[in-house]
Design an enzyme around this catalytic site. Structure first.
Site, PDB file in Angstrom:
ATOM      1  N   THR A  68      49.006 -25.042 -78.112  1.00  0.00           N
ATOM      2  CA  THR A  68      47.642 -25.801 -78.139  1.00  0.00           C
ATOM      3  C   THR A  68      48.241 -27.335 -77.943  1.00  0.00           C
ATOM      4  OG1 THR A  68      48.205 -26.389 -80.461  1.00  0.00           O
ATOM      5  CG2 THR A  68      46.814 -24.120 -79.931  1.00  0.00           C
TER       6      THR A  68
ATOM      7  N   ALA B 272      51.758 -25.908 -82.243  1.00  0.00           N
ATOM      8  CA  ALA B 272      50.916 -26.948 -82.825  1.00  0.00           C
ATOM      9  C   ALA B 272      51.744 -28.275 -82.678  1.00  0.00           C
ATOM     10  CB  ALA B 272      50.648 -26.349 -84.315  1.00  0.00           C
TER      11      ALA B 272
ATOM     12  N   ILE C 108      56.826 -26.142 -83.706  1.00  0.00           N
ATOM     13  CA  ILE C 108      56.346 -27.414 -83.632  1.00  0.00           C
ATOM     14  C   ILE C 108      56.607 -27.915 -82.361  1.00  0.00           C
ATOM     15  CG2 ILE C 108      56.656 -29.776 -84.895  1.00  0.00           C
ATOM     16  CD1 ILE C 108      55.934 -27.580 -86.906  1.00  0.00           C
ATOM     17  N   LYS C 109      55.353 -28.824 -81.773  1.00  0.00           N
ATOM     18  CA  LYS C 109      55.514 -29.266 -80.472  1.00  0.00           C
ATOM     19  C   LYS C 109      55.578 -30.748 -80.507  1.00  0.00           C
ATOM     20  CE  LYS C 109      52.914 -28.152 -76.234  1.00  0.00           C
ATOM     21  NZ  LYS C 109      51.244 -27.791 -75.472  1.00  0.00           N
ATOM     22  N   VAL C 110      56.706 -31.326 -79.960  1.00  0.00           N
ATOM     23  CA  VAL C 110      56.942 -32.735 -80.109  1.00  0.00           C
ATOM     24  C   VAL C 110      56.824 -33.287 -78.629  1.00  0.00           C
ATOM     25  CG1 VAL C 110      58.167 -32.529 -82.463  1.00  0.00           C
ATOM     26  CG2 VAL C 110      59.382 -32.507 -80.022  1.00  0.00           C
TER      27      VAL C 110
END
Ligand code: G3P
Length: 217
Positions: free
Chosen positions: A27, A56, A82-84
């Site tokens: 996402t 996310a 975790i999307k960074v």
């Protein structure tokens, strides 16, 4: 090659999950806005529907705030990645989170140099955006090939997650190069199944079968 759905729409994800072909979900803030639902609730629901990684994304730009948001997101479920963003703060957060055993997807990658840094920061996934690269006159797939070569040279475990996929040939080309994962909107995953000769063949077989008057019992 793993298939992730690039959407925050839970109904679309459920439909694809039922095919047994779905390995994960990605996402981003744009997709969350498009879905029009509460972000944390959607992510919680998606993480229950899909057992594989669910990306996310944090929205903070500075390291401390990114880590605070990551803490909220990773508490949702064990399969949250975790999307960074590929920034200095994002790479620092990637290093800290992966050292703790959290999956991290480093996003908005547009160069091989950036992909090398993400691998050095211990990223679980690197997300090069092939469609957006093509849009500005570069060859998105050449970038995937470069990253594959570099990662193989050093045995980096970071998985190449081909993102911003716009059509079925992006998927085929990424598979030819040996990308680990591709993420695409559900519409494109459905397009991969379709072929006019398959449809014509099914219709012809059914017509001929009806002519036999038989049933399979
Ligand atoms: O999730 C990131 C990426 O897949 C975005 O794709 O089509 O907005 O360039 P797109």
């Amino acid at each position: 090659m793993k298939f992730f759905a690039d959407t925050a729409d839970v109904a679309e994800i459920r439909e694809l999950a039922e095919t047994g072909l779905l390995d994960g979900v990605t996402t981003n803030p744009t997709l969350v806005a498009k879905a029009g639902r509460n972000f944390l609730e959607s992510v919680r629901e998606i993480a229950r529907v899909v057992s594989g990684p669910v990306s996310a994304e944090v929205v903070a730009a500075d390291y401390d705030e990114m880590m605070r948001e990551a803490e909220v997101l990773r508490r949702i479920a064990d399969n949250i990645a975790i999307k960074v963003p590929l920034t200095t703060a994002g790479l620092k957060a990637c290093k800290a989170l992966t050292s703790d055993g959290t999956m991290v997807n480093v996003t908005l990658c547009f160069s091989a140099a950036q992909a090398l840094l993400a691998a050095k920061a211990g990223a679980t996934f690197i997300s090069p955006f092939v469609g957006r690269h093509d849009d500005v006159g570069f060859d998105g797939m050449a970038l995937i090939a470069d990253i594959r070569l570099i990662y193989d040279n050093y045995d980096f475990a970071t998985q190449i997650l081909v993102a911003s996929v716009r059509h079925p040939m992006h998927v085929v080309e990424a598979a030819r190069i040996g990308a680990d994962v591709m993420t695409a909107p559900p519409k494109i995953i459905h397009q991969l199944i379709k072929h006019p000769l398959t449809d014509n063949g099914v219709a012809a077989f059914l017509k001929d079968w009806e002519g036999t008057g038989q049933t399979i019992v």
